[in-house]
Design a protein around this motif. Structure first.
Motif, PDB file in Angstrom:
ATOM      1  N   GLU A  57       0.848  -1.198   0.000  1.00 43.04           N
ATOM      2  CA  GLU A  57       0.000   0.000   0.000  1.00 43.04           C
ATOM      3  C   GLU A  57       0.880   1.243   0.000  1.00 43.04           C
ATOM      4  OE1 GLU A  57      -3.308   0.207   0.016  1.00 43.04           O
ATOM      5  OE2 GLU A  57      -3.987  -1.801   0.570  1.00 43.04           O
ATOM      6  N   LYS A  58       0.943   1.896  -1.125  1.00 41.90           N
ATOM      7  CA  LYS A  58       1.768   3.104  -1.201  1.00 41.90           C
ATOM      8  C   LYS A  58       1.057   4.287  -0.552  1.00 41.90           C
ATOM      9  CE  LYS A  58       4.766   2.191  -5.023  1.00 41.90           C
ATOM     10  NZ  LYS A  58       5.995   2.708  -5.226  1.00 41.90           N
ATOM     11  N   ALA A  59       1.843   5.191  -0.030  1.00 38.40           N
ATOM     12  CA  ALA A  59       1.267   6.366   0.640  1.00 38.40           C
ATOM     13  C   ALA A  59       0.519   7.228  -0.367  1.00 38.40           C
ATOM     14  CB  ALA A  59       2.375   7.174   1.301  1.00 38.40           C
ATOM     15  N   PRO A  60      -0.684   7.663  -0.003  1.00 40.36           N
ATOM     16  CA  PRO A  60      -1.424   8.558  -0.906  1.00 40.36           C
ATOM     17  C   PRO A  60      -0.685   9.885  -1.074  1.00 40.36           C
ATOM     18  CG  PRO A  60      -2.797   7.814   0.946  1.00 40.36           C
ATOM     19  CD  PRO A  60      -1.398   7.383   1.235  1.00 40.36           C
ATOM     20  N   LEU A  63      -1.225  12.504   1.627  1.00 42.04           N
ATOM     21  CA  LEU A  63      -0.510  12.291   2.888  1.00 42.04           C
ATOM     22  C   LEU A  63       0.918  12.831   2.764  1.00 42.04           C
ATOM     23  CD1 LEU A  63      -0.125  11.008   5.702  1.00 42.04           C
ATOM     24  CD2 LEU A  63       0.439   8.873   4.563  1.00 42.04           C
ATOM     25  N   LYS A  66       0.825  16.555   2.987  1.00 42.24           N
ATOM     26  CA  LYS A  66       0.558  17.020   4.355  1.00 42.24           C
ATOM     27  C   LYS A  66       1.812  16.938   5.199  1.00 42.24           C
ATOM     28  CE  LYS A  66      -4.281  15.637   4.903  1.00 42.24           C
ATOM     29  NZ  LYS A  66      -5.080  14.594   5.597  1.00 42.24           N
ATOM     30  N   VAL A  67       2.520  15.798   5.077  1.00 39.33           N
ATOM     31  CA  VAL A  67       3.720  15.612   5.887  1.00 39.33           C
ATOM     32  C   VAL A  67       4.773  16.643   5.498  1.00 39.33           C
ATOM     33  CG1 VAL A  67       5.644  14.047   6.371  1.00 39.33           C
ATOM     34  CG2 VAL A  67       3.305  13.174   6.373  1.00 39.33           C
TER      35      VAL A  67
ATOM     36  N   PHE B  39       3.321   4.103   5.597  1.00 39.36           N
ATOM     37  CA  PHE B  39       1.886   3.974   5.319  1.00 39.36           C
ATOM     38  C   PHE B  39       1.505   2.511   5.135  1.00 39.36           C
ATOM     39  CE2 PHE B  39      -1.768   3.755   2.446  1.00 39.36           C
ATOM     40  CZ  PHE B  39      -2.683   4.430   3.214  1.00 39.36           C
ATOM     41  N   ARG B  49      -8.044   2.654   5.739  1.00 35.70           N
ATOM     42  CA  ARG B  49      -7.238   3.634   5.030  1.00 35.70           C
ATOM     43  C   ARG B  49      -7.127   4.974   5.750  1.00 35.70           C
ATOM     44  NH1 ARG B  49      -5.174   2.645   0.338  1.00 35.70           N
ATOM     45  NH2 ARG B  49      -4.267   4.483  -0.618  1.00 35.70           N
ATOM     46  N   GLU B  53      -3.860   6.716   7.353  1.00 38.05           N
ATOM     47  CA  GLU B  53      -3.328   8.027   6.938  1.00 38.05           C
ATOM     48  C   GLU B  53      -3.060   8.894   8.151  1.00 38.05           C
ATOM     49  OE1 GLU B  53      -5.397  10.101   3.805  1.00 38.05           O
ATOM     50  OE2 GLU B  53      -5.751   8.236   2.734  1.00 38.05           O
ATOM     51  N   ALA B  56      -0.140   7.290  10.233  1.00 40.59           N
ATOM     52  CA  ALA B  56       1.151   7.406   9.526  1.00 40.59           C
ATOM     53  C   ALA B  56       1.638   8.857   9.594  1.00 40.59           C
ATOM     54  CB  ALA B  56       1.021   6.949   8.077  1.00 40.59           C
ATOM     55  N   GLN B  57       0.717   9.780   9.451  1.00 43.25           N
ATOM     56  CA  GLN B  57       1.108  11.199   9.535  1.00 43.25           C
ATOM     57  C   GLN B  57       1.617  11.527  10.941  1.00 43.25           C
ATOM     58  OE1 GLN B  57      -1.868  14.051   8.324  1.00 43.25           O
ATOM     59  NE2 GLN B  57      -0.607  15.773   8.922  1.00 43.25           N
TER      60      GLN B  57
END
Lengths: 259, 194
Positions: A57-60, A63, A66-67, B39, B49, B53, B56-57
Motif C-alpha cells: 500500500e503506497k502512501a497517498p 498524505l 501534508k507531511v 503507510f 485507510r 493516513e 502514519a502522519q
C-alpha cells in the motif's frame, strides 16, 4: 508427520537467514524428509501468492503533501513552494504544531512593518498590493492560514470581537462555491487587519479587511508574481481579495461580498 | 537498535524544539523517502485507510520531532519502529482489544491442503487480503515486514523489539495462521461473527 524442522528451519531457509553451514545441513535433510520438502513448497507457494497479489500500500499523494507541509521550515519560501503548500488542506493538528512558528513570524513581520507607510495613505497602492501579496503567501505556510478554523460564520464572526476595533463582515458562500475556511488576524502596512479565508476548489482566497475613510469604490484588480488581487471599498471598509485562483473567480467572490 | 527512539520517548507528549534547516534537510533525505513503508505498515496494522493516513502522519511528525535521537544506521527500521508503536498505541486507545489466542497453534492443516490448493486460494487477491486481515495484529506485522517490506530478521527484531531468536518462530506461526485463514475463510469469518 511432525518433523520439528518443518515448523522452524524451513522458514529460516526460505528467508535466506541460515548461515552457509546450516543451509547446507538443511539441504541434506531435505533429501530424506518429504515433510520438509512439502512444507518448503507450501511456503514458496504462499510467498509467490503474496508477491503476485501486490498487496503493498503506497502512501497517498495527499498524505505526502501534508507531511511535507508540516515539516517544511518556516522562514520565507520561494513562491513556487508557497503556492504548492497553498493547495493543501492544512490539518488542525498540524496547525497546532506550527502555531509557535507562526507566532514568531508574526512578531518578525510586525517589527518589520512598523517602519513601512500606513495603509490609509493615498498613492501607495503598488506598495500596498505588494504587502497584500506577501501577506497572502505568508498565510499559506503551514499553520499560518487560520487562527479560527471554522466553516461557520457564526463562529468566525464572534472570534474577531475584542481582537479588533472594528467588526468585519463575515459570510459563508459555500452554496456559491466559496466555502468559508476560517479567519485570522494579520498585519498589513503596520496595522492589524482581519483576514477571512475562503476555499475555492483546492485553493485559498484571503480577504483582508480594515476600516477606511471615503466613499464606496468600484473594484480594481491587478496581479503580481502570479497572484491576483482585487480591491474595493464598501461601507467604510477597505477590502483586498487575493489568491492564485483565476481572476474571474476573484471577481465572483468580490460580487458576492459586495451584495 | 539502541539508537532508536524507544516506545517511551516516542510517546512523550512534550515536543522538543523544531529542527534547524540542516537537520530538516537530513530528515527529508533519510526518513521522508520511507513514507510508503510507513503507510504500508500502518495500513496493514490498522486495516482502514483513513486511520492509516492519520496514524502514519502522526508517526512521521513524531519521527521528525525525535529525529535528534536517530544517530545513523537503518532509517527505515528506525521509522517503522515509531510507526508500529504509534499504531499499537492508537489501537489500544481506539479499538476493542483483539483476541490474542484466536488460533490453535497445534492445529495442523488438513491433509487435503496441498501446495496446489493453496496456490489456487492465494490467486484470489481479495481472499488473500481478507485472510491477512483476520490474523492477530502481531502476526500481520511480521508478515508485512517480511513479505511486503522484505525486512531481514535483524530489521524485524529492531522494529518490533522481538528478540532476534524468536523472529523465525513468529514468522512460522504467522504463516501457518495465514494458510489456515486462506484455505478456510468461512471458519475465520464465522469466528469473527461470534
Amino acid at each position: 508427520m511432525s518433523c520439528e524442522l518443518s515448523r522452524s528451519t524451513v522458514h529460516g531457509y526460505l528467508d535466506g537467514e541460515l548461515d552457509a553451514v546450516r543451509a547446507a545441513e538443511f539441504e541434506r535433510h531435505l533429501e530424506q524428509c518429504p515433510e520438509c520438502v512439502t512444507a518448503l513448497e507450501t511456503q514458496e507457494s504462499l510467498r509467490s501468492s503474496l508477491r503476485r497479489a501486490q498487496l503493498y500500500e503506497k502512501a497517498p499523494a495527499l498524505l505526502r503533501q501534508k507531511v511535507i507541509a508540516a515539516i517544511s521550515p518556516a522562514p520565507p519560501i520561494p513562491i513556487s513552494t508557497a503556492r504548492r503548500t497553498g493547495s493543501l488542506t492544512i490539518q488542525r493538528t498540524v496547525a497546532a504544531q506550527m502555531l509557535a512558528v507562526a507566532a514568531v513570524l508574526l512578531l518578525l513581520l510586525y517589527a518589520g512593518l512598523r517602519f513601512l507607510p500606513g495603509v490609509g495613505e493615498k498613492n501607495n497602492q503598488p506598495a500596498l498590493a505588494a504587502q497584500i501579496v506577501d501577506a497572502h503567501l505568508r498565510s499559506l505556510e503551514p499553520g499560518h492560514l487560520t487562527d479560527v478554523l471554522s466553516t461557520d460564520q457564526h463562529t468566525v464572526k464572534p472570534w474577531f470581537d475584542g481582537k479588533l476595533d472594528f467588526a468585519p463582515p463575515v459570510q459563508d458562500f459555500s452554496s456559491d462555491g466559496f466555502p468559508l475556511a476560517g479567519g485570522r488576524l494579520d498585519v498589513v502596512g503596520g496595522r492589524t487587519v482581519a483576514a477571512l479565508v475562503y476555499g475555492r476548489r483546492k485553493h485559498f482566497i484571503n480577504i483582508f479587511i480594515w476600516p477606511a475613510n471615503g466613499a464606496d469604490s468600484s473594484p480594481r484588480a491587478g496581479s503580481q508574481q502570479g497572484i491576483h488581487w482585487v480591491t474595493w471599498q464598501k461601507g467604510g471598509m477597505a477590502f483586498w481579495a487575493v489568491s492564485d485562483v483565476a481572476p474571474t473567480d476573484l471577481d465572483e467572490l468580490q460580487r458576492l461580498l459586495s451584495r | 537498535m539502541n539508537q532508536s527512539a524507544d516506545e517511551k520517548s516516542a510517546g512523550a507528549p512534550e515536543a522538543p524544539e523544531a529542527l534547524n534547516a540542516q537537520e530538516t534537510e537530513r530528515f527529508n533525505a533519510l526518513v521522508l523517502p520511507h513514507l510508503d513503508s510507513a503507510f504500508n505498515l500502518a495500513k496493514w496494522l490498522l486495516r482502514h485507510r483513513s486511520d492509516a493516513e492519520d496514524v502514519a502522519q502522526e508517526a512521521m511528525l513524531r519521527a521528525y520531532r525525535f529525529f535528534r535521537t536517530f544517530h545513523g544506521g537503518d532509517a527505515r527500521a528506525w521509522l517503522l519502529q515509531i510507526v508500529r508503536n504509534t499504531c499499537f498505541t492508537w489501537m489500544e486507545k481506539n479499538r476493542p482489544p483483539e483476541p490474542v489466542a484466536e488460533f490453535n497453534e497445534e492445529l495442523h492443516l488438513p491433509n487435503s491442503i496441498t501446495p496446489e490448493a493453496l496456490a489456487i486460494a492465494g490467486n484470489n487477491r481479495e481472499r488473500l487480503t481478507r485472510a491477512l486481515e483476520t490474523l492477530p495484529p502481531r502476526s500481520r506485522e511480521v508478515l508485512v515486514l517480511r513479505e511486503l517490506e522484505e525486512c531481514s530478521y535483524k530489521e524485524i527484531s529492531a522494529i518490533t523489539s522481538m528478540p532476534i531468536g524468536t523472529v523465525m518462530s513468529a514468522l512460522s506461526r504467522a504463516r501457518h495462521q495465514l494458510q489456515l485463514a486462506l484455505v478456510n475463510p468461512a471458519r475465520e469469518e464465522a469466528a469473527r461473527e461470534l
